[in-house]
Write a protein that holds these residues in place. Structure first.
Motif, mmCIF file in Angstrom:
data_model
loop_
_atom_site.group_PDB
_atom_site.id
_atom_site.type_symbol
_atom_site.label_atom_id
_atom_site.label_comp_id
_atom_site.label_asym_id
_atom_site.label_seq_id
_atom_site.Cartn_x
_atom_site.Cartn_y
_atom_site.Cartn_z
ATOM 1 N N ASN A 84 0.836 -1.193 0.000
ATOM 2 C CA ASN A 84 0.000 0.000 0.000
ATOM 3 C C ASN A 84 0.872 1.244 0.000
ATOM 4 O O ASN A 84 1.893 1.301 0.692
ATOM 5 N N ILE A 85 0.437 2.230 -0.772
ATOM 6 C CA ILE A 85 1.114 3.523 -0.810
ATOM 7 C C ILE A 85 0.095 4.578 -0.407
ATOM 8 O O ILE A 85 -0.996 4.662 -0.977
ATOM 9 N N TRP A 86 0.448 5.387 0.576
ATOM 10 C CA TRP A 86 -0.451 6.398 1.118
ATOM 11 C C TRP A 86 0.130 7.788 0.892
ATOM 12 O O TRP A 86 1.344 7.969 0.829
ATOM 13 N N LEU A 87 -0.795 8.749 0.814
ATOM 14 C CA LEU A 87 -0.389 10.149 0.803
ATOM 15 C C LEU A 87 -0.573 10.706 2.211
ATOM 16 O O LEU A 87 -1.653 10.568 2.800
ATOM 17 N N VAL A 88 0.446 11.332 2.734
ATOM 18 C CA VAL A 88 0.393 11.954 4.059
ATOM 19 C C VAL A 88 0.272 13.465 3.883
ATOM 20 O O VAL A 88 1.080 14.074 3.179
ATOM 21 N N VAL A 89 -0.737 14.045 4.496
ATOM 22 C CA VAL A 89 -0.932 15.496 4.487
ATOM 23 C C VAL A 89 -0.761 15.989 5.915
ATOM 24 O O VAL A 89 -1.426 15.491 6.829
ATOM 25 N N ALA A 90 0.115 16.974 6.104
ATOM 26 C CA ALA A 90 0.430 17.418 7.469
ATOM 27 C C ALA A 90 0.603 18.928 7.504
ATOM 28 O O ALA A 90 0.885 19.560 6.484
ATOM 29 N N VAL A 91 0.420 19.474 8.692
ATOM 30 C CA VAL A 91 0.786 20.865 8.910
ATOM 31 C C VAL A 91 2.307 20.919 9.090
ATOM 32 O O VAL A 91 2.930 19.923 9.487
ATOM 33 N N PRO A 92 2.953 22.025 8.784
ATOM 34 C CA PRO A 92 4.423 22.083 8.866
ATOM 35 C C PRO A 92 4.982 21.713 10.234
ATOM 36 O O PRO A 92 6.088 21.154 10.324
ATOM 37 N N GLU A 93 4.236 21.989 11.302
ATOM 38 C CA GLU A 93 4.742 21.701 12.647
ATOM 39 C C GLU A 93 4.871 20.205 12.919
ATOM 40 O O GLU A 93 5.572 19.799 13.856
ATOM 41 N N PHE A 98 7.340 13.532 12.930
ATOM 42 C CA PHE A 98 6.302 12.666 12.378
ATOM 43 C C PHE A 98 6.632 11.205 12.671
ATOM 44 O O PHE A 98 7.757 10.739 12.445
ATOM 45 N N ASN A 99 5.638 10.474 13.168
ATOM 46 C CA ASN A 99 5.800 9.059 13.523
ATOM 47 C C ASN A 99 5.261 8.194 12.379
ATOM 48 O O ASN A 99 4.052 8.088 12.189
ATOM 49 N N ASN A 100 6.186 7.570 11.616
ATOM 50 C CA ASN A 100 5.778 6.746 10.482
ATOM 51 C C ASN A 100 5.127 5.437 10.904
ATOM 52 O O ASN A 100 4.482 4.776 10.079
ATOM 53 N N SER A 101 5.285 5.039 12.141
ATOM 54 C CA SER A 101 4.764 3.749 12.583
ATOM 55 C C SER A 101 3.267 3.770 12.828
ATOM 56 O O SER A 101 2.633 2.707 12.886
ATOM 57 N N LEU A 102 2.680 4.957 12.981
ATOM 58 C CA LEU A 102 1.234 5.039 13.184
ATOM 59 C C LEU A 102 0.525 4.679 11.887
ATOM 60 O O LEU A 102 0.756 5.279 10.847
ATOM 61 N N GLU A 103 -0.344 3.699 11.947
ATOM 62 C CA GLU A 103 -1.005 3.211 10.751
ATOM 63 C C GLU A 103 -2.157 4.126 10.334
ATOM 64 O O GLU A 103 -2.713 4.869 11.151
ATOM 65 N N PRO A 104 -2.528 4.067 9.063
ATOM 66 C CA PRO A 104 -3.684 4.839 8.596
ATOM 67 C C PRO A 104 -4.955 4.397 9.298
ATOM 68 O O PRO A 104 -5.107 3.240 9.669
ATOM 69 N N ARG A 109 -4.362 9.785 12.906
ATOM 70 C CA ARG A 109 -4.202 9.975 11.458
ATOM 71 C C ARG A 109 -5.549 10.138 10.760
ATOM 72 O O ARG A 109 -5.660 9.923 9.561
ATOM 73 N N ALA A 110 -6.575 10.518 11.504
ATOM 74 C CA ALA A 110 -7.919 10.644 10.936
ATOM 75 C C ALA A 110 -8.128 12.029 10.335
ATOM 76 O O ALA A 110 -7.758 13.043 10.927
ATOM 77 N N PHE A 111 -8.765 12.045 9.169
ATOM 78 C CA PHE A 111 -9.039 13.330 8.519
ATOM 79 C C PHE A 111 -9.974 14.187 9.366
ATOM 80 O O PHE A 111 -9.800 15.412 9.448
ATOM 81 N N GLN A 112 -10.962 13.562 9.997
ATOM 82 C CA GLN A 112 -11.947 14.326 10.765
ATOM 83 C C GLN A 112 -11.333 15.018 11.977
ATOM 84 O O GLN A 112 -11.953 15.928 12.537
ATOM 85 N N GLU A 113 -10.134 14.605 12.395
ATOM 86 C CA GLU A 113 -9.464 15.236 13.536
ATOM 87 C C GLU A 113 -8.368 16.214 13.094
ATOM 88 O O GLU A 113 -7.619 16.725 13.927
ATOM 89 N N PHE A 114 -8.271 16.448 11.797
ATOM 90 C CA PHE A 114 -7.228 17.322 11.256
ATOM 91 C C PHE A 114 -7.741 18.757 11.184
ATOM 92 O O PHE A 114 -8.893 18.987 10.824
ATOM 93 N N PRO A 115 -6.959 19.758 11.528
ATOM 94 C CA PRO A 115 -5.544 19.746 11.929
ATOM 95 C C PRO A 115 -5.311 19.690 13.436
ATOM 96 O O PRO A 115 -4.175 19.724 13.874
ATOM 97 N N SER A 116 -6.389 19.591 14.206
ATOM 98 C CA SER A 116 -6.220 19.479 15.651
ATOM 99 C C SER A 116 -7.356 18.612 16.202
ATOM 100 O O SER A 116 -8.531 18.845 15.865
ATOM 101 N N PRO A 117 -7.004 17.602 16.981
ATOM 102 C CA PRO A 117 -5.688 17.282 17.554
ATOM 103 C C PRO A 117 -4.739 16.538 16.619
ATOM 104 O O PRO A 117 -3.547 16.488 16.857
ATOM 105 N N ALA A 118 -5.283 15.911 15.545
ATOM 106 C CA ALA A 118 -4.405 15.208 14.605
ATOM 107 C C ALA A 118 -3.735 16.235 13.702
ATOM 108 O O ALA A 118 -4.412 16.979 12.982
ATOM 109 N N ARG A 119 -2.410 16.267 13.712
ATOM 110 C CA ARG A 119 -1.683 17.231 12.899
ATOM 111 C C ARG A 119 -1.315 16.687 11.529
ATOM 112 O O ARG A 119 -0.675 17.383 10.744
ATOM 113 N N ALA A 120 -1.735 15.464 11.234
ATOM 114 C CA ALA A 120 -1.509 14.854 9.925
ATOM 115 C C ALA A 120 -2.559 13.779 9.695
ATOM 116 O O ALA A 120 -3.065 13.185 10.645
#
Length: 274
Positions: A84-93, A98-104, A109-120
């Motif tokens: 699997n190949i994923w696109l990661v979208v993050a705020v610059p901070e 960034f922790n690559n081990s956290l799975e999608p 890593r949820a879109f609904q929690e972006f940009p706070s508390p999830a920063r990516a």
């Protein structure tokens, strides 16, 4: 020269070095590269030299107020054992730690929690088959980020490719997994800033000041409208007067004069004799 040694063993008599053979010239070059790849894989993640980029500026709508368009990472992950190949979208901070081990799909890593508390968040999951190499010139090889509105508030779809909540800036990268283990990643992109919608209070209203060209255009249009209106009124007056003249000629009675006269050849004969 070959000679028999003790106990039936055969030794090479050239320089006393057993089994010495000339090596292929390319072996010395490939060995370090393979060693580095094996070491990097053994320690976790391989960082590739590819940097995600926005689509060509000739493409309409590559940046809007809530979306942007990326080039696909063609010929980037070839040779890696990835599922699997994923696109990661993050705020610059969030880039530096960034922790690559956290799975999608996890809350972090949820879109609904972006940009706070999830920063990516992670989205646009696909396989290597959808990024074929070499690239075909007949296909449009872009990724449209932020176009799914139906799942933007659906917590059951944490990997939603939903509209971005603000103008950013944002940074993105591609991350490849083999099962649940990250095996390869690209570099982070440069900051991507979206367009900003105009504040309604900043939109000029009549009387608040206009450019000279706008004033001149408005004046010319007003004059032309006045001329057109005057011509229309004159035409209506002309038609009205012409209609009245025609109807008046029929309403006025014609005076007929009859001249009175006597006939000279008719006489009362008996009366004349007397």
């Amino acid at each position: 020269m070959w000679e028999a040694g003790g106990r039936g063993r055969v030794r090479c008599g050239l320089g006393g070095a057993p089994h010495s053979r000339p090596r292929h010239p390319g072996a010395r070059t490939m060995a370090p590269l393979l060693l580095l790849l094996l070491l990097a894989t053994a320690h976790g993640l391989v960082t590739l030299s590819y940097t995600p980029e926005l689509a060509s500026s000739a493409l309409e709508g590559r940046i809007t107020t809530s979306t942007f368009v990326l080039e696909q990472p063609r010929c980037v992950f070839d040779g890696f054992p990835t599922e699997n190949i994923w696109l990661v979208v993050a705020v610059p901070e969030a880039v530096n730690d960034f922790n690559n081990s956290l799975e999608p799909g996890t809350p972090e890593r949820a879109f609904q929690e972006f940009p706070s508390p999830a920063r990516a968040y992670m989205t646009l999951n696909t396989t290597l088959l959808n990024y074929p190499c070499p690239e075909s010139s007949e296909n449009i090889t872009v990724l449209h980020v932020g176009i799914e509105t139906s799942c933007a508030n659906d917590t059951a779809r944490p990997t939603c490719n939903g509209p971005l909540p603000a103008s950013g800036p944002y940074r993105v990268k591609f991350l490849a997994f083999n099962g649940s283990v990250p095996v390869a990643e690209t570099r982070w992109s440069l900051p991507i800033t979206l367009r900003t919608a105009k504040d309604p209070s900043s939109i000029p209203v009549p009387g608040s000041g206009h450019s000279g060209g706008m004033i001149a255009l408005t004046t010319i249009l007003s004059i032309l409208f006045a001329i057109l209106l005057a011509g229309l009124l004159a035409m209506l007056v002309f038609w009205g007067s012409d209609t009245c003249g025609v109807s008046g000629s029929f309403s006025k009675p014609e005076v007929v004069s009859v001249r009175r006269y006597n006939t000279h050849h008719v006489y009362d004969q008996p009366a004349a004799r007397l």
